[in-house]
Design a protein around this motif. Structure first.
Motif, PDB file in Angstrom:
ATOM      1  N   VAL A 187       0.845  -1.198   0.000  1.00 20.17           N
ATOM      2  CA  VAL A 187       0.000   0.000   0.000  1.00 20.17           C
ATOM      3  C   VAL A 187       0.879   1.245   0.000  1.00 20.17           C
ATOM      4  CG1 VAL A 187      -1.775   1.277   1.254  1.00 20.17           C
ATOM      5  CG2 VAL A 187      -1.839  -1.227   1.210  1.00 20.17           C
ATOM      6  N   LYS A 188       0.768   2.028  -1.044  1.00 22.49           N
ATOM      7  CA  LYS A 188       1.645   3.183  -1.218  1.00 22.49           C
ATOM      8  C   LYS A 188       1.511   4.185  -0.076  1.00 22.49           C
ATOM      9  CE  LYS A 188       2.807   6.891  -4.487  1.00 22.49           C
ATOM     10  NZ  LYS A 188       2.483   7.506  -5.800  1.00 22.49           N
ATOM     11  N   THR A 189       0.278   4.467   0.330  1.00 19.96           N
ATOM     12  CA  THR A 189       0.082   5.459   1.397  1.00 19.96           C
ATOM     13  C   THR A 189       0.680   4.979   2.717  1.00 19.96           C
ATOM     14  OG1 THR A 189      -2.124   4.515   1.803  1.00 19.96           O
ATOM     15  CG2 THR A 189      -1.998   6.477   0.398  1.00 19.96           C
ATOM     16  N   ALA A 190       0.651   3.669   2.965  1.00 23.42           N
ATOM     17  CA  ALA A 190       1.256   3.127   4.190  1.00 23.42           C
ATOM     18  C   ALA A 190       2.766   3.315   4.164  1.00 23.42           C
ATOM     19  CB  ALA A 190       0.917   1.646   4.337  1.00 23.42           C
ATOM     20  N   ASN A 191       3.377   3.086   3.021  1.00 27.24           N
ATOM     21  CA  ASN A 191       4.820   3.258   2.896  1.00 27.24           C
ATOM     22  C   ASN A 191       5.231   4.719   3.039  1.00 27.24           C
ATOM     23  OD1 ASN A 191       5.671   0.526   2.460  1.00 27.24           O
ATOM     24  ND2 ASN A 191       4.783   0.634   0.419  1.00 27.24           N
ATOM     25  N   ILE A 192       4.393   5.626   2.516  1.00 26.25           N
ATOM     26  CA  ILE A 192       4.663   7.057   2.670  1.00 26.25           C
ATOM     27  C   ILE A 192       4.591   7.449   4.145  1.00 26.25           C
ATOM     28  CG2 ILE A 192       3.761   9.376   2.211  1.00 26.25           C
ATOM     29  CD1 ILE A 192       2.888   8.333  -0.554  1.00 26.25           C
ATOM     30  N   ALA A 193       3.581   6.928   4.850  1.00 24.94           N
ATOM     31  CA  ALA A 193       3.418   7.230   6.270  1.00 24.94           C
ATOM     32  C   ALA A 193       4.602   6.707   7.079  1.00 24.94           C
ATOM     33  CB  ALA A 193       2.116   6.624   6.789  1.00 24.94           C
ATOM     34  N   ILE A 194       5.071   5.505   6.767  1.00 18.53           N
ATOM     35  CA  ILE A 194       6.221   4.929   7.465  1.00 18.53           C
ATOM     36  C   ILE A 194       7.463   5.789   7.241  1.00 18.53           C
ATOM     37  CG2 ILE A 194       7.830   2.982   7.460  1.00 18.53           C
ATOM     38  CD1 ILE A 194       5.362   1.184   6.912  1.00 18.53           C
ATOM     39  N   SER A 195       7.679   6.219   6.002  1.00 22.17           N
ATOM     40  CA  SER A 195       8.831   7.062   5.688  1.00 22.17           C
ATOM     41  C   SER A 195       8.781   8.386   6.446  1.00 22.17           C
ATOM     42  CB  SER A 195       8.885   7.317   4.186  1.00 22.17           C
ATOM     43  OG  SER A 195       9.994   8.141   3.856  1.00 22.17           O
ATOM     44  N   ARG A 196       7.600   8.991   6.503  1.00 16.12           N
ATOM     45  CA  ARG A 196       7.445  10.240   7.249  1.00 16.12           C
ATOM     46  C   ARG A 196       7.752  10.034   8.726  1.00 16.12           C
ATOM     47  NH1 ARG A 196       1.637  12.284   4.802  1.00 16.12           N
ATOM     48  NH2 ARG A 196       2.403  13.188   2.840  1.00 16.12           N
ATOM     49  N   PHE A 197       7.248   8.923   9.256  1.00 19.00           N
ATOM     50  CA  PHE A 197       7.471   8.614  10.663  1.00 19.00           C
ATOM     51  C   PHE A 197       8.958   8.450  10.945  1.00 19.00           C
ATOM     52  CE2 PHE A 197       8.055   5.494  14.052  1.00 19.00           C
ATOM     53  CZ  PHE A 197       7.257   6.012  15.066  1.00 19.00           C
ATOM     54  N   GLU A 198       9.633   7.678  10.124  1.00 18.02           N
ATOM     55  CA  GLU A 198      11.059   7.427  10.328  1.00 18.02           C
ATOM     56  C   GLU A 198      11.864   8.728  10.266  1.00 18.02           C
ATOM     57  OE1 GLU A 198      11.201   2.864   8.522  1.00 18.02           O
ATOM     58  OE2 GLU A 198      11.839   4.554   7.275  1.00 18.02           O
ATOM     59  N   ASN A 199      11.533   9.587   9.319  1.00 20.80           N
ATOM     60  CA  ASN A 199      12.243  10.869   9.203  1.00 20.80           C
ATOM     61  C   ASN A 199      12.003  11.754  10.424  1.00 20.80           C
ATOM     62  OD1 ASN A 199      13.505  10.449   6.686  1.00 20.80           O
ATOM     63  ND2 ASN A 199      11.631  10.975   5.587  1.00 20.80           N
ATOM     64  N   ALA A 200      10.754  11.758  10.925  1.00 13.63           N
ATOM     65  CA  ALA A 200      10.434  12.569  12.104  1.00 13.63           C
ATOM     66  C   ALA A 200      11.185  12.056  13.333  1.00 13.63           C
ATOM     67  CB  ALA A 200       8.927  12.547  12.355  1.00 13.63           C
ATOM     68  N   VAL A 201      11.259  10.740  13.484  1.00 16.04           N
ATOM     69  CA  VAL A 201      11.980  10.147  14.614  1.00 16.04           C
ATOM     70  C   VAL A 201      13.470  10.479  14.533  1.00 16.04           C
ATOM     71  CG1 VAL A 201      12.685   7.970  15.684  1.00 16.04           C
ATOM     72  CG2 VAL A 201      10.317   8.292  14.955  1.00 16.04           C
ATOM     73  N   ALA A 202      14.044  10.318  13.343  1.00 13.34           N
ATOM     74  CA  ALA A 202      15.468  10.603  13.171  1.00 13.34           C
ATOM     75  C   ALA A 202      15.777  12.069  13.451  1.00 13.34           C
ATOM     76  CB  ALA A 202      15.910  10.221  11.756  1.00 13.34           C
TER      77      ALA A 202
END
Length: 269
Positions: free
Chosen positions: A173-188
């Motif tokens: 699911v493209k939107t799920a992958n986008i959300a995961i990427s956003r989350f990872e960037n925010a955490v980093a």
């Protein structure tokens, strides 16, 4: 299997009290690992599920008992609450029967790496644009877990090992992958602001170990879909383990510990 002694274990998203909790795998993992420190990175007890369903099998009692037994036998047990057990945050800095409750916890690895642990729900605003999209995501995820539950039962009857259909569907699911990427960037980004070498979180049920420029992003996954944990050995090497019928090392990254040692040496110079 011989019990393995390790320095640190990070686990999160056990969701005790939820029908999808894989307590049997978790108990087997704990039985096969001794640790000096165990960090519970949130969503240990699923108070959301318990508010609408009184589901609490004996295996969930056994998980709690196993963790408390470790604490009373000298293991340091640190509890960083998440969003599903958020009410525990009212007791931050309290110690309950050798269980330390903290809003965040910074661990120093054997390689000298400063590792900050926090659940990760603090970054939801970086992933979801509105409360409505967040609710829609929760409903969709509940449906995925329902499908995954029946899929797992069918595989068990056919003699196959555990495999998460929910994780597979999310990966497509493209939107799920986008959300995961956003989350990872925010955490980093948060980790950089705090000046740590690495940051451990859970929350999104997506286990990962990756260097994000100058910071090590660690997600210990969950015991709803993936049955994963982060483990540090006595040399500071960190592994991401999957613990099902076919236990495996998902990521073995000893070079990251070496990079961290060099980073601290450069700072000292």
């Amino acid at each position: 299997m011989k019990v393995k002694s390790v320095r640190t274990i990070w686990i999160s998203d056990l969701h005790l009290g939820n029908k999808d909790c894989k307590a049997a795998y978790l108990l087997d993992f704990l039985k096969n690992h001794d640790a000096e420190t165990i960090v519970l990175v949130g969503d240990i007890i699923d108070l959301w599920s318990l508010s609408s369903s009184h589901y609490w099998p004996e295996s969930h009692n056994q998980v709690i008992s196993a963790l408390l037994e470790r604490a009373h036998n000298g293991c340091r047990l640190v509890y960083v609450p998440g969003n599903h057990d958020a009410s525990v945050r009212n007791f931050v800095k309290f110690d309950f029967g050798k269980v330390e409750v903290r809003s965040r916890y910074t661990h120093t690895s054997a390689a000298g790496k400063k590792i900050l642990a926090m659940h990760g729900d603090e970054f939801d605003t970086a992933v979801c644009h509105s409360r409505l999209t967040s609710i829609a995501g929760d409903v969709g995820y509940d449906l995925l877990l329902f499908i995954n539950r029946w899929w797992t039962r069918m595989r068990n009857k056919m003699g196959f090992s555990y495999w998460s259909l929910a994780t597979y569907i999310k990966s497509k699911v493209k939107t799920a992958n986008i959300a995961i990427s956003r989350f990872e960037n925010a955490v980093a980004q948060f980790g950089r602001k705090k000046g740590v070498d690495a940051i451990v979180c859970g929350h999104i049920h997506h286990p990962a170990v990756k260097m994000m420029d100058d910071i090590l992003y660690l997600n210990d996954g969950d015991w709803i879909e993936n049955c994963t944990a982060l483990v540090e050995d006595f040399d500071g090497h960190i592994q991401l383990l999957r613990w099902t019928e076919t236990c495996s090392v998902l990521i073995n990254a000893p070079q990251l510990a070496n990079q961290s040692v060099k980073k601290h040496a450069d700072k000292a110079a």
